[in-house]
Design an enzyme around this catalytic site. Structure first.
Site, PDB file in Angstrom:
ATOM      1  N   LYS A   1       0.838  -1.175   0.000  1.00 28.38           N
ATOM      2  CA  LYS A   1       0.000   0.000   0.000  1.00 28.38           C
ATOM      3  C   LYS A   1       0.890   1.248   0.000  1.00 28.38           C
ATOM      4  CE  LYS A   1      -1.468   1.666   3.914  1.00 28.38           C
ATOM      5  NZ  LYS A   1      -0.487   2.356   4.795  1.00 28.38           N
TER       6      LYS A   1
ATOM      7  N   HIS B   1      -1.047  -5.612   5.684  1.00 25.39           N
ATOM      8  CA  HIS B   1      -0.337  -6.442   6.670  1.00 25.39           C
ATOM      9  C   HIS B   1      -1.196  -6.745   7.902  1.00 25.39           C
ATOM     10  CE1 HIS B   1       0.580  -2.640   8.718  1.00 25.39           C
ATOM     11  NE2 HIS B   1       0.955  -3.337   9.776  1.00 25.39           N
TER      12      HIS B   1
ATOM     13  N   LYS C   1      -3.050   8.970  15.363  1.00 27.07           N
ATOM     14  CA  LYS C   1      -1.642   8.969  15.751  1.00 27.07           C
ATOM     15  C   LYS C   1      -1.442   9.880  16.958  1.00 27.07           C
ATOM     16  CE  LYS C   1       0.447   7.580  11.436  1.00 27.07           C
ATOM     17  NZ  LYS C   1       0.482   6.138  11.704  1.00 27.07           N
TER      18      LYS C   1
ATOM     19  N   LYS D   1      -1.664 -10.409  10.818  1.00 25.93           N
ATOM     20  CA  LYS D   1      -1.455 -10.397  12.269  1.00 25.93           C
ATOM     21  C   LYS D   1      -2.112 -11.621  12.891  1.00 25.93           C
ATOM     22  CE  LYS D   1      -1.061  -5.373  12.747  1.00 25.93           C
ATOM     23  NZ  LYS D   1       0.226  -5.104  13.395  1.00 25.93           N
TER      24      LYS D   1
ATOM     25  N   ASP E   1      -4.505   6.207   4.852  1.00 29.69           N
ATOM     26  CA  ASP E   1      -3.394   5.433   5.406  1.00 29.69           C
ATOM     27  C   ASP E   1      -3.875   4.232   6.232  1.00 29.69           C
ATOM     28  OD1 ASP E   1      -0.528   5.131   5.923  1.00 29.69           O
ATOM     29  OD2 ASP E   1      -1.010   5.684   7.987  1.00 29.69           O
TER      30      ASP E   1
ATOM     31  N   HIS F   1      -6.643  -1.054   6.532  1.00 34.63           N
ATOM     32  CA  HIS F   1      -6.633  -1.870   7.747  1.00 34.63           C
ATOM     33  C   HIS F   1      -7.976  -1.902   8.482  1.00 34.63           C
ATOM     34  CE1 HIS F   1      -2.503  -1.696   6.746  1.00 34.63           C
ATOM     35  NE2 HIS F   1      -2.170  -0.626   7.443  1.00 34.63           N
TER      36      HIS F   1
HETATM   37  C1  BG6 Z   1       0.849   1.291   8.064  1.00 38.14           C
HETATM   38  C2  BG6 Z   1       0.639   2.772   8.065  1.00 38.14           C
HETATM   39  O1  BG6 Z   1       0.143   0.697   7.018  1.00 38.14           O
HETATM   40  O2  BG6 Z   1       0.415   0.746   9.300  1.00 38.14           O
HETATM   41  C3  BG6 Z   1       1.321   3.422   9.254  1.00 38.14           C
HETATM   42  O3  BG6 Z   1       1.116   3.330   6.858  1.00 38.14           O
HETATM   43  C4  BG6 Z   1       0.919   2.747  10.524  1.00 38.14           C
HETATM   44  O4  BG6 Z   1       1.030   4.800   9.298  1.00 38.14           O
HETATM   45  C5  BG6 Z   1       1.087   1.244  10.434  1.00 38.14           C
HETATM   46  O5  BG6 Z   1       1.711   3.245  11.588  1.00 38.14           O
HETATM   47  C6  BG6 Z   1       0.536   0.545  11.655  1.00 38.14           C
HETATM   48  O6  BG6 Z   1       0.894  -0.790  11.609  1.00 38.14           O
HETATM   49  P1  BG6 Z   1       1.121  -1.619  12.953  1.00 38.14           P
HETATM   50  O7  BG6 Z   1       1.400  -3.005  12.479  1.00 38.14           O
HETATM   51  O8  BG6 Z   1       2.252  -0.979  13.657  1.00 38.14           O
HETATM   52  O9  BG6 Z   1      -0.157  -1.502  13.723  1.00 38.14           O
END
Ligand code: BG6
Length: 491
Positions: free
Chosen positions: A152, A182, A344, A186, A239, A244
């Site tokens: 992404k 991703h 964030k 998990k 993002d 997600h």
């Molecule tokens: C990414 C985003 O896809 O996922 C980031 O671009 C974000 O901004 C991250 O921090 C979060 O992933 P995880 O696995 O740390 O929850």
């Protein structure tokens, strides 16, 4: 073809993703004997670099970011002997000629056609160039064993995502294209499928009749850090939500697939997205809250305001926080609000999904009852807990909620693989279940388009500022009314 030699090419080998995630994941797969007996990792990037120096830097990355901590020297050396560095400009024909020669030589040496993986760990502007070059140089043409992995962001809106899908599917079969989200890799997210579909006890309750509302919250402690350049033109909606959070929603809301089979699972997920009620422009501002952090303290450290972060426009209206209320218009979910939240610079990292059940229609106790609540914690704790009322020991009938708790820490001795380990192994084995099909990506963009359009039209309207180190703007809590007083957290 599990034991076929594998040739993994990483474009963007000098990037953060390679160093933080990909190489540590591959190294751990190697350590745990999950990589095929013969493999090569060909790292491609623009920078002039000595191969040994490059590998030392990868090792430092493993030592810093691998879940297993420091690498074992002997094991690392064995692993690293399979890594090569190829200096090349992604824009130049010659890079691909050399790469092709290298991969062909690898195959000749092994007297086998290897499984070829091409991982695009690159900025979006390179995706089409690289894809085209792979196609033109006929390096990735066998749909049984040549695959590309695309990170992404997959497009920046529905149009660009469609365009990219058209571009890629002209050159590769859909089954060769692995679009990464991703979160799907998990451990605790994969477990939601098991929880829902291997335990019949919850299934009869998993609908509008018994569920009051659902919260999906992915709070991040980190700010934008060094990614200001990318993030400022993206924002939290693109993002995190488009990918997600909507994927988490799909897993929670999907119908049971006929079998545990990739296309059936992906079909069931995409149907959820298609049933999400689209917003009108008016509804966007009522149902979607955006926020941006100002200076504050996060975990005892000072965080500058988002607008003061590196490579961020000083008057930026980019959102670093989103909360939204969605409805899924189908028989199972009609009328049940799904609340999504991500941000964030929040106080702690915490990803939890809460399913709040309804009150019983008829009450026989005087006490104010707390509704049953199922909390699925994805990270940092991996945990599932069920809240229910219980009689407090004593001579009176007095009730108080208690928790029935399942934690990975107590239940398992196994270590938890990183998402990228699971996903890379799936790519090597040709299992697309946890990857995004073209129609899934597009359906997800369709859901967020009205929001993007409304925000674009009114760039600063109702952009709520929140102090770094807080849980976001208070309007995001108002949104929950009358269903909940606040966003749930793991207690
Ligand atoms: C990414 C985003 O896809 O996922 C980031 O671009 C974000 O901004 C991250 O921090 C979060 O992933 P995880 O696995 O740390 O929850």
């Amino acid at each position: 073809g599990k034991n076929l030699p594998s040739a993994i090419t990483i474009f963007g080998a000098k990037g953060d993703l390679t160093r933080r995630k990909l190489i540590p994941a591959l190294y751990n797969l190697f350590t745990d004997h999950h990589l095929p007996p013969v493999f090569t990792i060909c790292c491609v990037d623009f920078l002039e670099e000595d191969e040994e120096v490059f590998k030392q830097d990868l090792l430092a990355g493993v030592n810093e970011f691998s879940r297993n901590g420091k690498a074992d020297e002997a094991v690392w050396n064995e692993f690293a002997s399979c890594i090569t560095y190829l200096q090349g400009d992604f824009m130049k024909e010659d890079t691909y000629k050399r790469l092709r020669k290298k991969l062909d030589t690898f195959d000749k040496e092994n007297k086998k056609n290897s499984v070829r993986i091409f991982y695009f760990a690159v900025a979006p502007r390179f995706i089409e160039v690289i894809a085209d070059a792979l196609h033109v140089n006929t390096m990735c043409g066998r749909d049984q064993q040549d695959r590309i992995v695309v990170e992404k962001p997959f497009g920046t809106d529905l149009e660009t995502a469609k365009k990219l899908n058209r571009f890629l599917t002209k050159r590769f079969a859909e089954k060769q294209i692995y679009r990464i989200d991703h979160y799907l890799g998990k451990e605790a997210v994969q477990n939601i499928m098991a929880f829902r579909f291997a335990n019949y006890v919850f299934e009869p309750l998993w609908n509008r009749k018994y569920i009051d509302h659902i919260q999906i919250s992915v709070a991040e402690e980190v700010g934008v850090g060094k990614r200001g350049g990318y993030y400022d033109s993206s924002g939290a909606l693109r993002d995190m939500v488009q990918n997600h959070l909507l994927q988490l929603l799909c897993i929670i809301a999907m119908e049971r697939p006929g079998f545990y089979q990739s296309e059936l699972i992906r079909d069931a997920k995409v149907k959820v997205l298609k049933h999400i009620r689209p917003f009108t422009q008016q509804q966007v501002f009522k149902n979607v809250i955006r926020g941006q952090y100002t200076a504050g303290n996060v975990q005892g450290g000072r965080r500058v305001a988002y607008r003061k972060e590196e490579q961020v426009q000083p008057a930026s209206n980019t959102e670093t926080f989103v909360a939204a209320r969605l409805f899924i218009d189908n028989d199972r979910w009609k009328g049940v609000p799904f609340y999504l939240r991500t941000g964030k610079s929040m106080p702690v990292q915490s990803s939890v999904i809460t399913i709040q059940f309804k009150d019983s229609p008829h009450k026989i106790f005087k006490d104010d009852l707390t509704p049953n609540r199922l909390v699925i914690s994805i990270q940092p704790e991996l945990e599932i807990s069920l809240l229910f009322e219980s009689k407090v020991p004593g001579l009176k009938m007095k009730l108080k909620p208690v928790e029935m708790d399942f934690t990975y820490q107590e239940a398992y001795t196994e270590t938890i693989p990183e998402a990228y380990e699971a996903l890379l192994l799936d790519v090597l084995e040709g299992n697309p279940t946890l990857f995004m099909r073209a129609d899934q990506v597009e359906a997800a963009w369709k859901v967020v388009m009205p929001i993007l359009d409304a925000w674009k039209k009114y760039p600063s309207k109702e952009l709520h500022l929140y102090k770094a180190g807080t849980w976001g703007p208070s309007t995001a809590t108002e949104l929950l009314k009358p269903y909940a007083k606040d966003w749930f957290r793991l207690s």
